[in-house]
Design a protein around this motif. Structure first.
Motif, PDB file in Angstrom:
ATOM      1  N   HIS A   1      12.566  10.008 -20.418  1.00  0.00           N
ATOM      2  CA  HIS A   1      11.267  10.600 -20.133  1.00  0.00           C
ATOM      3  C   HIS A   1      10.378  10.124 -19.073  1.00  0.00           C
ATOM      4  N   LEU A   2      10.394   8.693 -19.159  1.00  0.00           N
ATOM      5  CA  LEU A   2       9.625   7.756 -18.147  1.00  0.00           C
ATOM      6  C   LEU A   2      10.364   7.908 -16.582  1.00  0.00           C
ATOM      7  N   SER A   3      11.937   7.996 -16.712  1.00  0.00           N
ATOM      8  CA  SER A   3      12.724   8.292 -15.683  1.00  0.00           C
ATOM      9  C   SER A   3      12.126   9.599 -14.632  1.00  0.00           C
ATOM     10  N   ARG A   4      11.921  10.660 -15.689  1.00  0.00           N
ATOM     11  CA  ARG A   4      11.702  12.074 -14.907  1.00  0.00           C
ATOM     12  C   ARG A   4      10.314  12.107 -14.508  1.00  0.00           C
ATOM     13  N   ILE A   5       9.438  11.428 -15.107  1.00  0.00           N
ATOM     14  CA  ILE A   5       8.155  11.309 -14.454  1.00  0.00           C
ATOM     15  C   ILE A   5       8.154  10.433 -13.232  1.00  0.00           C
ATOM     16  N   TYR A   6       8.802   9.320 -13.145  1.00  0.00           N
ATOM     17  CA  TYR A   6       8.844   8.408 -12.067  1.00  0.00           C
ATOM     18  C   TYR A   6       9.522   9.083 -10.664  1.00  0.00           C
TER      19      TYR A   6
ATOM     20  N   GLN B   1      10.058  12.285 -10.237  1.00  0.00           N
ATOM     21  CA  GLN B   1       9.447  13.552  -9.639  1.00  0.00           C
ATOM     22  C   GLN B   1       8.337  12.821  -8.898  1.00  0.00           C
ATOM     23  N   TYR B   2       7.579  11.891  -9.286  1.00  0.00           N
ATOM     24  CA  TYR B   2       6.413  11.328  -8.454  1.00  0.00           C
ATOM     25  C   TYR B   2       6.908  10.879  -7.146  1.00  0.00           C
ATOM     26  N   VAL B   3       8.047   9.846  -7.139  1.00  0.00           N
ATOM     27  CA  VAL B   3       8.428   9.479  -5.980  1.00  0.00           C
ATOM     28  C   VAL B   3       9.057  10.386  -4.781  1.00  0.00           C
ATOM     29  N   GLU B   4       9.798  11.413  -5.479  1.00  0.00           N
ATOM     30  CA  GLU B   4      10.348  12.433  -4.835  1.00  0.00           C
ATOM     31  C   GLU B   4       9.070  13.245  -4.094  1.00  0.00           C
ATOM     32  N   ASN B   5       8.129  13.417  -4.840  1.00  0.00           N
ATOM     33  CA  ASN B   5       6.753  14.334  -4.257  1.00  0.00           C
ATOM     34  C   ASN B   5       6.069  13.598  -3.234  1.00  0.00           C
ATOM     35  N   ALA B   6       6.092  12.239  -3.142  1.00  0.00           N
ATOM     36  CA  ALA B   6       5.190  11.563  -2.475  1.00  0.00           C
ATOM     37  C   ALA B   6       5.963  11.097  -1.171  1.00  0.00           C
ATOM     38  N   ARG B   7       7.341  11.409  -1.043  1.00  0.00           N
ATOM     39  CA  ARG B   7       8.115  11.209   0.318  1.00  0.00           C
ATOM     40  C   ARG B   7       7.771  12.414   1.292  1.00  0.00           C
TER      41      ARG B   7
ATOM     42  N   PRO C   1       0.732  -1.215  -0.142  1.00  0.00           N
ATOM     43  CA  PRO C   1       0.085  -0.050  -0.052  1.00  0.00           C
ATOM     44  C   PRO C   1       0.791   1.313   0.031  1.00  0.00           C
ATOM     45  N   HIS C   2       2.083   1.366   0.516  1.00  0.00           N
ATOM     46  CA  HIS C   2       2.885   2.310   0.460  1.00  0.00           C
ATOM     47  C   HIS C   2       3.872   2.657  -0.492  1.00  0.00           C
ATOM     48  N   ILE C   3       3.820   1.719  -1.828  1.00  0.00           N
ATOM     49  CA  ILE C   3       4.744   1.858  -2.791  1.00  0.00           C
ATOM     50  C   ILE C   3       3.946   2.244  -4.048  1.00  0.00           C
ATOM     51  N   PRO C   4       4.361   3.519  -4.706  1.00  0.00           N
ATOM     52  CA  PRO C   4       3.339   3.770  -5.891  1.00  0.00           C
ATOM     53  C   PRO C   4       3.193   2.692  -6.833  1.00  0.00           C
ATOM     54  N   VAL C   5       2.456   2.567  -7.415  1.00  0.00           N
ATOM     55  CA  VAL C   5       2.247   1.702  -8.599  1.00  0.00           C
ATOM     56  C   VAL C   5       1.896   2.341  -9.846  1.00  0.00           C
ATOM     57  N   SER C   6       2.618   2.105 -10.971  1.00  0.00           N
ATOM     58  CA  SER C   6       1.945   2.658 -12.158  1.00  0.00           C
ATOM     59  C   SER C   6       1.596   1.633 -13.096  1.00  0.00           C
ATOM     60  N   LEU C   7       0.368   1.960 -13.878  1.00  0.00           N
ATOM     61  CA  LEU C   7       0.048   0.884 -14.703  1.00  0.00           C
ATOM     62  C   LEU C   7       0.238   1.631 -16.254  1.00  0.00           C
ATOM     63  N   PHE C   8       1.275   0.827 -17.016  1.00  0.00           N
ATOM     64  CA  PHE C   8       1.678   1.340 -18.263  1.00  0.00           C
ATOM     65  C   PHE C   8       0.708   0.341 -19.304  1.00  0.00           C
ATOM     66  N   LEU C   9       0.008   1.229 -19.944  1.00  0.00           N
ATOM     67  CA  LEU C   9      -0.910   0.757 -20.944  1.00  0.00           C
ATOM     68  C   LEU C   9      -0.334   0.714 -22.406  1.00  0.00           C
TER      69      LEU C   9
END
Length: 370
Positions: free
Chosen positions: A357-362, A364-370, A105-113
Motif C-alpha cells: 500500500h505504501l509503495s503504491r502511494i510513493y 504514484q507521487y514520485v512519478e507524478n512529480a517528475r 528541496p527537490h526530493i519529496p519528503v513524507s512524514l509518517f506519523l
C-alpha cells in the motif's frame, strides 16, 4: 525507487527491547526493499556497527542523544551522500521535516506519523506543528482515526495526508499448539504500564469477571513503566483484589511472540486515543481474540463479534468483565473469533500488505512529480 527512511533519535533500529515506531520502520523497510532500494538512518548503539544490512535494507547509524544533535548528524551524513534519493520518509518527527526539505528541496519528503504526541503540547504548540506539517510533501497516518484527528486540527493538510496501516509478521506471530482447557483462562496485557493504558481497569474487571465463572482467570502482564513506583502500585492492587497476575517486565520484541502463545485472549483497555494499537494485530495474528476499548484506530482493526469484542463504556471495569465472561462461557464464539482474527491478520494486516500500500502511494507521487 531509492527510499531513505529517517528514524527518530531515541531508540536504535532494530530496537534492542521494544519501540513500536522502530519495529514498524524495520518491518516496512524490509518489505519495501523487495521492490525498491531502501536505506534507514538511525541512532548509534554500542551493540551495532555504524553500518549493517538487514533483509536487504542498508542501515546507517549516526550519533543520537538530543534531537538537535541527532538531526545535525543526519543532515551531515545526508549532505555527504552521492546517491540521490527519490523519496525521504521521516518517522514521527515533524521538527525534522523543514531542515531536511531545506537541504533536499527537490526530493519529496513524507512524514509518517504514528500518534498525535509530536504535534501536541508539550512537544510543540499548534502553530509550530502546523508550520512543520506544511513543509511535508506527503503525510502518512497509521489509521483513519489518526488521519481524521490530524485533519481536524490542521485542515490545510487534508490534500496531502493518506492512511497507511501498520502490520504484523504473520510467520513469527502465529498460533501455537491448542491450549488445554483444564488450566486457568489466561488473559494477556502487552504495553507500557502507564495510566492511559488502563491496567487498573483490567485488574478490577478480572475480579468482577471471576464471580461470573467457575474457571479461574489469570493475567500475564508484559511491559515496563517509566513512572517511578507505578508497577509497585499495580502489584499492590493485584494483591488487594486477590487475583492471579504475573508481571513479566520488559520482554524484547524478538521474543514477545512466545508470550502471545501462553494466552487465551488479549485485553487492550486503553483509556485515551489509540492511533492504531500494534499489540492488537500481533494478538490476532497469533490466533487470539481481542477484547479492546472502542477507542481511536482500534475499531479499524478489531471488529466487534467478528474477530474480537469491543467495549464501548471502556472507563468501567464492569464492561470489560462482561466481555471477559462472555468469551469464557461461549466456546463457539471464542473459536469463531480466534479463527477470524488470524484470517484477518493474514489478509489485511500483514507487513507485506502494508508495504504494498505504501509503495503504491510513493510510486504514484514520485512519478507524478517528475
Amino acid at each position: 525507487m531509492r527510499i531513505l527512511i529517517i528514524a527518530p533519535e531515541q531508540i536504535p533500529v532494530p530496537p534492542i527491547l521494544g519501540g513500536s515506531v522502530e519495529i514498524a520502520i524495520l518491518a516496512l523497510a524490509g518489505r519495501l526493499a523487495r521492490q525498491h532500494e531502501v536505506t534507514v538512518v538511525s541512532r548509534t548503539h554500542k551493540r551495532y556497527p555504524a553500518y549493517s544490512e538487514i533483509d536487504g535494507v542498508s542501515i546507517r547509524r549516526v550519533p543520537g542523544g538530543r534531537p538537535s544533535k541527532y538531526l545535525t548528524h543526519v543532515l551531515r551524513w545526508l549532505k555527504s551522500q552521492s546517491t540521490r534519493f527519490d523519496l525521504i520518509q521521516i518517522d514521527n518527527r515533524p521538527r525534522f521535516v523543514e531542515p531536511v526539505k531545506r537541504l533536499c528541496p527537490h526530493i519529496p519528503v513524507s512524514l509518517f506519523l504514528q500518534s498525535l504526541t509530536f504535534v501536541s503540547q508539550p512537544y510543540m504548540d499548534s502553530d509550530h506543528a502546523a508550520y512543520c506539517l506544511s513543509k511535508a510533501d506527503l503525510i502518512m497516518a497509521n489509521s483513519a482515526s489518526l488521519k481524521q484527528q490530524l485533519i481536524s486540527r490542521f485542515p490545510s493538510i487534508s490534500d496531502i495526508i493518506s492512511k497507511a496501516w501498520l502490520g504484523v509478521d504473520t510467520d513469527r506471530f502465529s498460533p501455537g499448539p491448542p491450549r488445554v482447557r483444564r488450566g486457568p483462562f489466561t488473559l494477556l496485557f502487552v504495553g507500557r504500564i502507564i495510566p492511559r493504558k488502563g491496567l487498573p481497569i483490567l485488574l478490577h474487571a478480572i475480579k468482577r469477571a471471576q464471580v461470573q465463572t467457575d474457571r479461574k482467570i489469570k493475567v500475564i502482564i508484559a511491559g515496563h513503566s517509566v513512572l517511578p513506583g507505578y508497577i509497585r502500585q499495580m502489584k499492590r492492587l493485584k494483591r488487594s483484589l486477590g487475583i492471579s497476575a504475573v508481571f513479566l517486565g520488559v520482554v524484547p520484541h524478538s521474543r514477545i511472540h512466545r508470550i502471545y502463545r501462553l494466552a487465551d485472549a488479549l485485553v487492550c483497555p486503553s483509556q485515551k486515543h489509540e492511533a492504531f494499537g500494534l499489540v492488537n494485530v500481533e494478538a490476532m495474528s497469533s490466533g487470539l481474540p481481542v477484547i479492546a476499548s472502542r477507542n481511536g484506530g482500534i475499531g479499524e482493526i478489531v471488529s466487534h463479534m467478528r474477530n474480537g469484542l469491543l467495549v464501548d463504556d471502556y472507563h468501567r471495569p464492569d464492561s470489560f468483565a462482561v466481555a471477559i465472561a462472555e468469551l469464557m462461557k461461549d466456546r463457539a464464539l471464542y473459536n469463531r473469533l480466534r479463527l477470524q482474527a488470524r484470517m484477518d491478520a493474514l489478509s489485511t494486516f500483514s507487513w507485506e500488505a502494508s508495504a504494498d500500500h505504501l509503495s503504491r502511494i510513493y510510486t504514484q507521487y514520485v512519478e507524478n512529480a517528475r
